[in-house]
Write a protein that holds these residues in place. Structure first.
Motif, PDB file in Angstrom:
ATOM      1  N   ASP A  58       0.811  -1.217   0.000  1.00 36.46           N
ATOM      2  CA  ASP A  58       0.000   0.000   0.000  1.00 36.46           C
ATOM      3  C   ASP A  58       0.847   1.270   0.000  1.00 36.46           C
ATOM      4  OD1 ASP A  58      -2.698  -0.917  -0.103  1.00 36.46           O
ATOM      5  OD2 ASP A  58      -2.447  -1.713   1.911  1.00 36.46           O
ATOM      6  N   LYS A  59       2.162   1.104   0.040  1.00 35.15           N
ATOM      7  CA  LYS A  59       3.061   2.246  -0.101  1.00 35.15           C
ATOM      8  C   LYS A  59       3.658   2.302  -1.505  1.00 35.15           C
ATOM      9  CE  LYS A  59       4.428   2.311   4.797  1.00 35.15           C
ATOM     10  NZ  LYS A  59       3.580   1.194   5.252  1.00 35.15           N
ATOM     11  N   LEU A  60       4.032   1.145  -2.041  1.00 36.50           N
ATOM     12  CA  LEU A  60       4.679   1.097  -3.355  1.00 36.50           C
ATOM     13  C   LEU A  60       3.685   1.010  -4.504  1.00 36.50           C
ATOM     14  CD1 LEU A  60       7.586  -1.396  -2.524  1.00 36.50           C
ATOM     15  CD2 LEU A  60       7.687   1.101  -2.623  1.00 36.50           C
ATOM     16  N   GLY A  61       2.458   0.584  -4.223  1.00 39.17           N
ATOM     17  CA  GLY A  61       1.467   0.459  -5.284  1.00 39.17           C
ATOM     18  C   GLY A  61       1.491  -0.903  -5.939  1.00 39.17           C
ATOM     19  N   ARG A  62       0.844  -0.988  -7.121  1.00 42.45           N
ATOM     20  CA  ARG A  62       0.707  -2.259  -7.835  1.00 42.45           C
ATOM     21  C   ARG A  62       1.579  -2.321  -9.090  1.00 42.45           C
ATOM     22  NH1 ARG A  62      -2.074  -1.433  -3.265  1.00 42.45           N
ATOM     23  NH2 ARG A  62      -4.287  -1.986  -3.302  1.00 42.45           N
TER      24      ARG A  62
END
Length: 512
Positions: free
Chosen positions: A320-324
């Protein structure tokens, strides 16, 4: 003790993802089962085709289970679908444990696969629908983490029974132990909350509101954020009923829905083409290519499972910090490099023609690095992304089809890997080198970022974002639903404060 809402959501997600332990356990245990001497003796030296069927019947059953779980999830709810999957898995596990012949074993494998298909399809969907947007990736990535727990346990149990037992318990005991998590999951899941979005979508708004309050505010139905999310969900579902796809056929007709379905199916297919299933199902044979014996191969694979757990834990912590997008692209490129190096090592130092221990260790380290990369990126995200990109009306259907694609490709790889490795050896790895590169290219071009977006914003995102998202400013196709949710909550809070001040003034006046 009152738990913080996000911690409560996380713990519900942890319990639900016990279903993934079953899948991970099977992935880890089947390599030992088909390699055990007592297994080959009991079934009269089964051919590579027969063992391939034993492996692939499980994923074939999972394909069917994932398909059935779609309509079951829509009609019966998310929790009851989990119960059904657990019961079917129990029946399959019992048949495998008591198998008297190859046909009985295959039937048990297929039934267990059906049960796993139900569970791995519905669990990330359920997790995504109960989670706050800021931790949704963390909770849905638990699917892969618990799968890793299952593989870790299976790896060490397999090693212990392979080395320490020499009768039929060598393979029956590992198969019997898979029943335990299914009993716990099926027996207790109804004690946990139903998906509030499913309740609201099925004309049960009061229950939906109570469940939202239970998940996000310790049961306070007047909490401003809960009321704001409830209103936003209702508005979104009303719009979906009027404008979005409602059936499987409409998933293919509606442009926005088909785009999401295409991305989800491509993602699930791409995961199998990274080569992960080939390594998991045939680890003993793969290590054998470089001269590592059966027991040592199982030991190294068990270590591999620990490394996978570390990778999966990293994803849970940072998704949820780096994304997908970036982790998925980078993970596929790193996978490609690992397979390329492993391929070169086997080509340059063929097993049986050299005693180059450095080359053997180089191959082992490549498989470990690959496993860390896959477990930290591609594996968890293959469950996170499909579970969050669909709207409430199509989520169960879309995730069902995507999961069926996953198991179809899983079955394909499980069936052909043994034969391919026997006939063409390391050249089989060329396939995975190419596919990991094309995977990265595809996601760079076509996958928009979904980090921290409310589920209700996905319609807007996939309707308005360009098909080729690379190089575009993502702020131009954001609707700001998260900001709208906070704005609504502030308005409700301020309105409540004004009303409370007015009531207080009236009380003071009456006293005077």
């Amino acid at each position: 003790m009152v738990l913080a809402p996000k911690l409560y959501q996380f713990l519900v997600g942890v319990f639900a993802s016990m279903g993934s332990i079953l899948f991970g356990y099977d992935l880890g245990v089947i390599a030992e089962v088909i390699a055990a001497q007592s297994f080959t003796a009991f079934f009269n030296n089964p051919t590579s085709t027969q063992t391939g069927i034993v492996v692939s019947f499980f994923t074939g059953g999972a394909f069917c289970g994932a398909g059935l779980a779609g309509p079951a999830g829509d009609r019966l709810g998310r929790r009851l679908t989990i119960v059904i999957g657990s019961v079917i898995y129990l029946l399959g596990g019992a048949l495998q444990t008591g198998a008297a012949n190859m046909g009985m074993l295959m039937a048990g494998r297929w039934l267990a696969g059906v049960g796993v298909g139900f569970l791995v399809m519905i669990i990330p969907l359920y997790q995504s629908e109960i989670a706050h947007p800021s931790i949704r990736g963390t909770i849905t990535s638990l699917q892969q983490f618990m799968l890793g727990i299952g593989a870790f346990v299976a790896g060490w149990i397999s090693y212990g029974t392979y080395v320490g037992l020499h009768n039929q318990a060598q393979w029956r005991l590992p198969l019997a132990l898979q029943i335990l998590p299914a009993v716990v999951l099926g027996g207790l899941i109804m004690l946990f909350p139903e998906s509030p979005r499913w309740l609201i979508d099925h004309n049960r708004p009061d229950e939906g509101l109570r469940t939202l309050a239970r998940l996000h505010s310790n049961g306070d139905e007047n909490d401003p954020w809960v009321r704001a999310e409830f209103d936003q969900i209702q508005e979104s579902i009303t719009f979906e009923h009027e404008n979005e796809a409602k059936s499987y056929l409409e998933l293919f007709r509606n442009r926005s829905s088909f785009r999401r379905l295409f991305i989800a199916c491509a993602l699930q297919a791409s995961i199998q083409m990274t080569g992960v299933s080939a390594i998991q199902y045939y680890s003993v044979k793969i290590y054998g290519q470089i001269g590592i014996s059966g027991s040592d191969a199982l030991k190294y694979q068990a270590i591999n499972n620990i490394i996978a757990l570390v990778g999966e834990a990293c994803c849970v912590l940072f998704v949820d910090k780096l994304g997908r997008r970036r982790p998925l692209i980078g993970g596929n490129l790193f996978n490609m490099v690992c397979f390329l190096v492993a391929c070169i090592l086997i080509a340059k130092f063929p097993p049986g023609t050299t005693n180059n221990h450095a080359a053997s260790w180089g191959f082992i380290i490549c498989t470990w690095l690959y496993n860390f990369s896959f477990s930290a990126t591609c594996g968890p995200l293959s469950w996170v992304i499909p579970a969050e990109i669909f709207d409430t009306r199509t989520r169960s259907k879309g995730v069902s089809i995507a999961t069926m694609v996953s198991f179809a490709f899983n079955t394909l790889i499980g069936q052909i890997t043994g034969t391919a490795m026997t006939n063409i050896g390391y050249r089989y790895y060329y396939l995975f080198i190419i596919c990991n590169f094309t995977n990265a290219l595809f996601f760079y071009l076509f996958l928009p970022e979904t980090k921290n977006l409310p589920l209700e914003e996905m319609n807007y995102l996939f309707t308005n974002a360009p098909y080729l998202v690379a190089g575009h400013d993502k702020s131009k196709y954001r609707a700001g639903y998260a900001e709208d949710l906070e704005r609504r909550a502030v308005e409700i809070r301020e309105k409540g404060g004004v009303i409370g001040d007015q009531e207080h003034e009236e009380d003071v006046t009456r006293v005077q």
